[in-house]
Write a protein that holds these residues in place. Structure first.
Motif, PDB file in Angstrom:
ATOM      1  N   TRP A 137      -6.330  17.434   5.729  1.00  0.00           N
ATOM      2  CA  TRP A 137      -5.132  16.626   5.554  1.00  0.00           C
ATOM      3  C   TRP A 137      -4.864  15.857   6.845  1.00  0.00           C
ATOM      4  O   TRP A 137      -5.495  16.095   7.882  1.00  0.00           O
ATOM      5  CB  TRP A 137      -3.924  17.490   5.192  1.00  0.00           C
ATOM      6  CG  TRP A 137      -3.367  18.278   6.351  1.00  0.00           C
ATOM      7  CD1 TRP A 137      -3.884  19.420   6.906  1.00  0.00           C
ATOM      8  CD2 TRP A 137      -2.187  17.967   7.106  1.00  0.00           C
ATOM      9  NE1 TRP A 137      -3.100  19.848   7.945  1.00  0.00           N
ATOM     10  CE2 TRP A 137      -2.056  18.978   8.103  1.00  0.00           C
ATOM     11  CE3 TRP A 137      -1.231  16.957   7.041  1.00  0.00           C
ATOM     12  CZ2 TRP A 137      -1.003  18.984   9.017  1.00  0.00           C
ATOM     13  CZ3 TRP A 137      -0.177  16.970   7.955  1.00  0.00           C
ATOM     14  CH2 TRP A 137      -0.074  17.967   8.931  1.00  0.00           C
ATOM     15  N   GLY A 138      -3.935  14.935   6.765  1.00  0.00           N
ATOM     16  CA  GLY A 138      -3.584  14.185   7.961  1.00  0.00           C
ATOM     17  C   GLY A 138      -2.604  13.080   7.656  1.00  0.00           C
ATOM     18  O   GLY A 138      -2.034  12.990   6.561  1.00  0.00           O
ATOM     19  N   THR A 139      -2.406  12.228   8.635  1.00  0.00           N
ATOM     20  CA  THR A 139      -1.510  11.084   8.505  1.00  0.00           C
ATOM     21  C   THR A 139      -2.274   9.815   8.837  1.00  0.00           C
ATOM     22  O   THR A 139      -3.410   9.853   9.314  1.00  0.00           O
ATOM     23  CB  THR A 139      -0.312  11.224   9.473  1.00  0.00           C
ATOM     24  OG1 THR A 139      -0.802  11.292  10.824  1.00  0.00           O
ATOM     25  CG2 THR A 139       0.496  12.472   9.166  1.00  0.00           C
ATOM     26  N   VAL A 140      -1.641   8.698   8.569  1.00  0.00           N
ATOM     27  CA  VAL A 140      -2.157   7.390   8.985  1.00  0.00           C
ATOM     28  C   VAL A 140      -1.156   6.811   9.970  1.00  0.00           C
ATOM     29  O   VAL A 140       0.054   6.846   9.727  1.00  0.00           O
ATOM     30  CB  VAL A 140      -2.328   6.440   7.784  1.00  0.00           C
ATOM     31  CG1 VAL A 140      -2.851   5.084   8.248  1.00  0.00           C
ATOM     32  CG2 VAL A 140      -3.279   7.047   6.760  1.00  0.00           C
ATOM     33  N   SER A 173      -8.992  -1.490   3.358  1.00  0.00           N
ATOM     34  CA  SER A 173      -8.691  -0.661   2.194  1.00  0.00           C
ATOM     35  C   SER A 173      -7.415  -1.171   1.561  1.00  0.00           C
ATOM     36  O   SER A 173      -6.396  -1.323   2.241  1.00  0.00           O
ATOM     37  CB  SER A 173      -8.518   0.803   2.621  1.00  0.00           C
ATOM     38  OG  SER A 173      -7.811   1.549   1.668  1.00  0.00           O
ATOM     39  N   VAL A 174      -7.449  -1.433   0.276  1.00  0.00           N
ATOM     40  CA  VAL A 174      -6.299  -2.035  -0.380  1.00  0.00           C
ATOM     41  C   VAL A 174      -5.056  -1.166  -0.279  1.00  0.00           C
ATOM     42  O   VAL A 174      -3.978  -1.638   0.092  1.00  0.00           O
ATOM     43  CB  VAL A 174      -6.615  -2.394  -1.855  1.00  0.00           C
ATOM     44  CG1 VAL A 174      -7.095  -1.181  -2.641  1.00  0.00           C
ATOM     45  CG2 VAL A 174      -5.406  -3.010  -2.543  1.00  0.00           C
ATOM     46  N   ARG A 175      -5.169   0.118  -0.564  1.00  0.00           N
ATOM     47  CA  ARG A 175      -3.978   0.975  -0.533  1.00  0.00           C
ATOM     48  C   ARG A 175      -3.474   1.172   0.891  1.00  0.00           C
ATOM     49  O   ARG A 175      -2.267   1.181   1.135  1.00  0.00           O
ATOM     50  CB  ARG A 175      -4.254   2.327  -1.196  1.00  0.00           C
ATOM     51  CG  ARG A 175      -4.437   2.319  -2.708  1.00  0.00           C
ATOM     52  CD  ARG A 175      -3.216   1.852  -3.492  1.00  0.00           C
ATOM     53  NE  ARG A 175      -2.038   2.676  -3.361  1.00  0.00           N
ATOM     54  CZ  ARG A 175      -1.737   3.722  -4.147  1.00  0.00           C
ATOM     55  NH1 ARG A 175      -2.557   4.086  -5.105  1.00  0.00           N
ATOM     56  NH2 ARG A 175      -0.600   4.386  -3.973  1.00  0.00           N
ATOM     57  N   ASP A 176      -4.384   1.343   1.851  1.00  0.00           N
ATOM     58  CA  ASP A 176      -3.949   1.548   3.231  1.00  0.00           C
ATOM     59  C   ASP A 176      -3.303   0.292   3.805  1.00  0.00           C
ATOM     60  O   ASP A 176      -2.292   0.370   4.505  1.00  0.00           O
ATOM     61  CB  ASP A 176      -5.125   1.979   4.109  1.00  0.00           C
ATOM     62  CG  ASP A 176      -5.547   3.409   3.855  1.00  0.00           C
ATOM     63  OD1 ASP A 176      -4.671   4.246   3.573  1.00  0.00           O
ATOM     64  OD2 ASP A 176      -6.748   3.699   3.931  1.00  0.00           O
ATOM     65  N   ALA A 177      -3.901  -0.863   3.532  1.00  0.00           N
ATOM     66  CA  ALA A 177      -3.335  -2.106   4.046  1.00  0.00           C
ATOM     67  C   ALA A 177      -1.964  -2.373   3.434  1.00  0.00           C
ATOM     68  O   ALA A 177      -1.005  -2.737   4.140  1.00  0.00           O
ATOM     69  CB  ALA A 177      -4.286  -3.269   3.765  1.00  0.00           C
ATOM     70  N   PHE A 178      -1.857  -2.191   2.137  1.00  0.00           N
ATOM     71  CA  PHE A 178      -0.572  -2.423   1.484  1.00  0.00           C
ATOM     72  C   PHE A 178       0.446  -1.364   1.880  1.00  0.00           C
ATOM     73  O   PHE A 178       1.650  -1.647   1.922  1.00  0.00           O
ATOM     74  CB  PHE A 178      -0.749  -2.486  -0.036  1.00  0.00           C
ATOM     75  CG  PHE A 178      -0.997  -3.884  -0.529  1.00  0.00           C
ATOM     76  CD1 PHE A 178       0.060  -4.672  -0.967  1.00  0.00           C
ATOM     77  CD2 PHE A 178      -2.264  -4.422  -0.519  1.00  0.00           C
ATOM     78  CE1 PHE A 178      -0.158  -5.972  -1.402  1.00  0.00           C
ATOM     79  CE2 PHE A 178      -2.498  -5.719  -0.941  1.00  0.00           C
ATOM     80  CZ  PHE A 178      -1.447  -6.505  -1.382  1.00  0.00           C
ATOM     81  N   MET A 179      -0.007  -0.142   2.182  1.00  0.00           N
ATOM     82  CA  MET A 179       0.922   0.878   2.665  1.00  0.00           C
ATOM     83  C   MET A 179       1.641   0.391   3.917  1.00  0.00           C
ATOM     84  O   MET A 179       2.865   0.507   4.050  1.00  0.00           O
ATOM     85  CB  MET A 179       0.172   2.177   2.959  1.00  0.00           C
ATOM     86  CG  MET A 179       1.042   3.330   3.470  1.00  0.00           C
ATOM     87  SD  MET A 179       1.402   3.330   5.241  1.00  0.00           S
ATOM     88  CE  MET A 179      -0.218   3.709   5.906  1.00  0.00           C
ATOM     89  N   VAL A 180       0.881  -0.169   4.858  1.00  0.00           N
ATOM     90  CA  VAL A 180       1.458  -0.649   6.107  1.00  0.00           C
ATOM     91  C   VAL A 180       2.500  -1.728   5.838  1.00  0.00           C
ATOM     92  O   VAL A 180       3.625  -1.681   6.366  1.00  0.00           O
ATOM     93  CB  VAL A 180       0.355  -1.191   7.037  1.00  0.00           C
ATOM     94  CG1 VAL A 180       0.973  -1.869   8.263  1.00  0.00           C
ATOM     95  CG2 VAL A 180      -0.584  -0.069   7.466  1.00  0.00           C
ATOM     96  N   ALA A 181       2.145  -2.706   5.005  1.00  0.00           N
ATOM     97  CA  ALA A 181       3.060  -3.811   4.736  1.00  0.00           C
ATOM     98  C   ALA A 181       4.266  -3.363   3.920  1.00  0.00           C
ATOM     99  O   ALA A 181       5.396  -3.835   4.152  1.00  0.00           O
ATOM    100  CB  ALA A 181       2.312  -4.930   4.009  1.00  0.00           C
ATOM    101  N   LEU A 182       4.065  -2.477   2.963  1.00  0.00           N
ATOM    102  CA  LEU A 182       5.190  -1.982   2.158  1.00  0.00           C
ATOM    103  C   LEU A 182       6.158  -1.195   3.027  1.00  0.00           C
ATOM    104  O   LEU A 182       7.385  -1.373   2.931  1.00  0.00           O
ATOM    105  CB  LEU A 182       4.665  -1.124   1.004  1.00  0.00           C
ATOM    106  CG  LEU A 182       4.006  -1.878  -0.152  1.00  0.00           C
ATOM    107  CD1 LEU A 182       3.213  -0.917  -1.037  1.00  0.00           C
ATOM    108  CD2 LEU A 182       5.048  -2.612  -0.996  1.00  0.00           C
ATOM    109  N   LYS A 183       5.632  -0.316   3.870  1.00  0.00           N
ATOM    110  CA  LYS A 183       6.502   0.456   4.756  1.00  0.00           C
ATOM    111  C   LYS A 183       7.243  -0.454   5.731  1.00  0.00           C
ATOM    112  O   LYS A 183       8.432  -0.245   6.020  1.00  0.00           O
ATOM    113  CB  LYS A 183       5.676   1.496   5.520  1.00  0.00           C
ATOM    114  CG  LYS A 183       5.225   2.677   4.688  1.00  0.00           C
ATOM    115  CD  LYS A 183       6.413   3.502   4.195  1.00  0.00           C
ATOM    116  CE  LYS A 183       5.995   4.781   3.529  1.00  0.00           C
ATOM    117  NZ  LYS A 183       7.167   5.523   2.979  1.00  0.00           N
ATOM    118  N   LEU A 184       6.555  -1.452   6.258  1.00  0.00           N
ATOM    119  CA  LEU A 184       7.189  -2.407   7.170  1.00  0.00           C
ATOM    120  C   LEU A 184       8.399  -3.066   6.512  1.00  0.00           C
ATOM    121  O   LEU A 184       9.442  -3.270   7.146  1.00  0.00           O
ATOM    122  CB  LEU A 184       6.181  -3.477   7.582  1.00  0.00           C
ATOM    123  CG  LEU A 184       6.729  -4.619   8.449  1.00  0.00           C
ATOM    124  CD1 LEU A 184       7.049  -4.125   9.854  1.00  0.00           C
ATOM    125  CD2 LEU A 184       5.736  -5.780   8.501  1.00  0.00           C
TER     126      LEU A 184
END
Length: 354
Positions: A137-140, A173-184
């Motif tokens: 497990w981990g974080t990004v 990575s689509v989910r990782d890239a969008f995660m960053v922008a969505l969280k922002l």
């Protein structure tokens, strides 16, 4: 998500191609187990130890991404027994009836040694913990070079700072890239709202001129080599990079991030289900889990293994073992359905082609 592109393991563990019947080698005295895992995501010595102790032959194969793994399991052309998908993909596999329920009477080390918080996290994608056993497990977060970045880093917004143009690494990575922008933008990383996703797309398009490269495992090497100032990285990779370059720091941004889990599962029609459970149980043994943690540097959910870590700095590392309650807006990726997947992929294509 394992988080690196698959490479061959050391010569002590040969990666064997599977035939349609799932046989690539003669079985051991007690049969075989066919394992499908991320590249460089296990200590080869643990495979040898399992074979020696059980007499079960391990046939081992690797994949690069969840999306490459899934259709092979769905098609059933290769008869894998044990697979190591990520959280959201486990949910998709459950929904598609591709997994067998685990008999925990045969996996006592899982219940004895895996920490309760990881079982609780797993319920988000595996209600009842019927189908999966946490493995890593981990974080990004953000990895940055203290000699190249001014001031404190605590927000995803630094990835949009023009002063770091051509010094920013983003995950390809689509989910990782969008995660960053969505969280922002203050949204859930599991959003299926078209307006929120389009806003995230526009943020990524605005960021693109500043990005040196969209990479996966290369972020590790580039940051170690001082080839970039900032990168989006998995926490396990961050631990490795800091060993190689002491100028690197890792942070979880204040807007929140992804907490991920990769878990062992058994396929619905596993030819060797009993041996698969023996394999998972072996990997949950404290000494074995410790060896795998030391080899791949991704955090272990095995509390008993963590207690065996001799280096106190690593055992208490805020990167390897963060206290999750200290952070807000942490989420685990969930499977969003085919329509949402298609929308994410289409928007990602627009980002990459802009």
């Amino acid at each position: 998500m394992k988080k690196t592109v698959a490479l061959l393991l050391t010569l002590s563990l040969a990666v064997l191609p599977l035939t349609a019947c799932g046989s690539a080698s003669s079985s051991g005295s007690n049969g075989e187990v066919v394992v499908y895992n991320w590249g460089e995501y296990i200590d080869p010595d643990t495979i040898s130890m399992f074979e020696e102790e059980t007499g079960i032959k391990v046939i081992y194969d690797e994949f690069e991404t969840n999306e490459i793994m899934f259709p092979k399991i769905e098609a059933g052309a290769s008869k894998y027994d044990v697979v190591c998908p990520s959280d959201y993909m486990i949910k998709k596999m459950i929904e598609n009836d591709l997994l067998a329920e685990i008999n925990y009477d045969n996996v006592p080390n899982a219940k004895a040694n895996i920490g309760q918080q990881y079982w609780d996290m797993s319920k988000e994608f595996d209600p009842g913990n019927k189908y999966s056993v946490p493995y890593c497990w981990g974080t990004v977060g953000i990895l940055y070079n203290k000699t190249m970045v001014d001031g404190p880093v605590d927000s995803w917004s630094i990835l949009w700072d023009e002063k770091y143009a051509d010094n920013i690494l983003m995950q390809d990575s689509v989910r990782d890239a969008f995660m960053v922008a969505l969280k922002l933008n203050g949204y859930s990383m599991n959003s299926v709202n078209p307006e929120e996703l389009n806003a995230a797309k526009e943020s990524l398009i605005a960021q693109k001129p500043l990005v040196q490269a969209y990479v996966i495992d290369q972020v590790r090497d580039k940051m170690i080599g001082n080839e970039a100032a900032i990168g989006v990285i998995y926490s396990g990779e961050a631990i490795f990079t800091q060993r190689e370059n002491p100028d690197l720091e890792y942070v979880i941004p204040k807007e929140g991030t992804n907490v991920w889990i990769d878990s062992w599962v058994i396929t619905k029609n596993a030819p060797n289900k009993e041996n698969a459970e023996k394999f998972i149980d072996f990997m949950c043994r404290p000494d074995i889990a410790l060896k795998n943690f030391e080899y791949i540097t991704y955090s272990t959910p095995n509390d008993a293994a963590r207690e065996l870590i001799e280096d106190e700095d690593i055992r208490n590392s805020k990167i390897a073992f963060p206290t999750l309650s200290d952070y807000s807006n942490l989420e685990t990726f969930t499977y969003l359905g085919e329509d949402a997947d298609a929308l994410y992929n289409e928007l990602w294509k627009e980002v990459k082609s802009s």
